[in-house]
Design a protein around this motif. Structure first.
Motif, PDB file in Angstrom:
ATOM      1  N   LEU A  14      57.788 -34.456  -9.446  1.00 51.66           N
ATOM      2  CA  LEU A  14      56.840 -35.333  -8.748  1.00 51.66           C
ATOM      3  C   LEU A  14      56.353 -36.441  -9.665  1.00 51.66           C
ATOM      4  O   LEU A  14      56.236 -37.595  -9.240  1.00 51.66           O
ATOM      5  N   VAL A  15      56.069 -36.108 -10.904  1.00 49.51           N
ATOM      6  CA  VAL A  15      55.623 -37.115 -11.869  1.00 49.51           C
ATOM      7  C   VAL A  15      56.690 -38.189 -12.023  1.00 49.51           C
ATOM      8  O   VAL A  15      56.387 -39.386 -12.008  1.00 49.51           O
ATOM      9  N   GLY A  34      56.439 -29.931 -10.541  1.00 50.86           N
ATOM     10  CA  GLY A  34      55.476 -30.830 -11.167  1.00 50.86           C
ATOM     11  C   GLY A  34      56.056 -32.060 -11.824  1.00 50.86           C
ATOM     12  O   GLY A  34      55.692 -33.182 -11.472  1.00 50.86           O
ATOM     13  N   ASN A  38      50.012 -28.217 -15.196  1.00 50.18           N
ATOM     14  CA  ASN A  38      50.969 -27.900 -16.260  1.00 50.18           C
ATOM     15  C   ASN A  38      50.264 -27.658 -17.587  1.00 50.18           C
ATOM     16  O   ASN A  38      50.618 -26.744 -18.339  1.00 50.18           O
ATOM     17  N   SER A  74      46.713 -33.656 -10.568  1.00 50.90           N
ATOM     18  CA  SER A  74      46.834 -32.214 -10.335  1.00 50.90           C
ATOM     19  C   SER A  74      48.041 -31.632 -11.052  1.00 50.90           C
ATOM     20  O   SER A  74      47.965 -30.556 -11.649  1.00 50.90           O
ATOM     21  N   GLU A  75      49.149 -32.336 -10.982  1.00 46.61           N
ATOM     22  CA  GLU A  75      50.372 -31.827 -11.617  1.00 46.61           C
ATOM     23  C   GLU A  75      50.234 -31.772 -13.136  1.00 46.61           C
ATOM     24  O   GLU A  75      50.579 -30.779 -13.761  1.00 46.61           O
TER      25      GLU A  75
END
Length: 121
Positions: A95-96, A92, A48, A43-44
């Motif tokens: 989190l990655v 984003g 992006n 999702s991230e």
């Protein structure tokens, strides 16, 4: 090596379509119970790519010895830049960085591939 790919048109529904693709593929590989972080990370990356990458995106999912590799291709040649989380986003790539085993960017002639590796137990 097991691999699967899909192209998405970009837009508001792309992240949901990407999660569905990853969930379905992990299930086909008998990894459905181990894919929570993979869905969040997908999702991230897709979010992006749609927001900053100019439209359509391609996703490639590869089964590795230790987990999966997720690759998202978009048309923006500039690499993503992590920024502080705040009211206007910025969560984003943080989190990655926290949830993936590794991640990076491969520049291309007409865009880039942002990839990450997600370890599965």
């Amino acid at each position: 090596m097991n691999a699967a790919a899909i192209r998405l048109p970009g837009g508001a529904g792309s992240a949901a379509m990407a999660r569905h693709f990853v969930r379905t593929q992990l299930s086909a590989w008998a990894l459905a119970d181990a894919g929570g972080d993979a869905l969040i990370l997908t999702s991230e990356l897709v979010g992006n790519a749609v927001l900053h990458g100019g439209g359509a995106v391609a996703i490639r999912l590869v089964r590795t010895d230790s987990g999966i590799r997720i690759e998202v291709t978009d048309r923006e040649p500039r690499p993503p830049v992590p920024r502080p989380a705040g009211v206007d986003g910025g969560f984003g790539l943080g989190l990655v960085q926290r949830l993936s085993a590794d991640w990076g960017v491969v520049p291309g002639r007409t865009g880039k591939v942002v990839w990450l590796e997600c370890a599965l137990s």
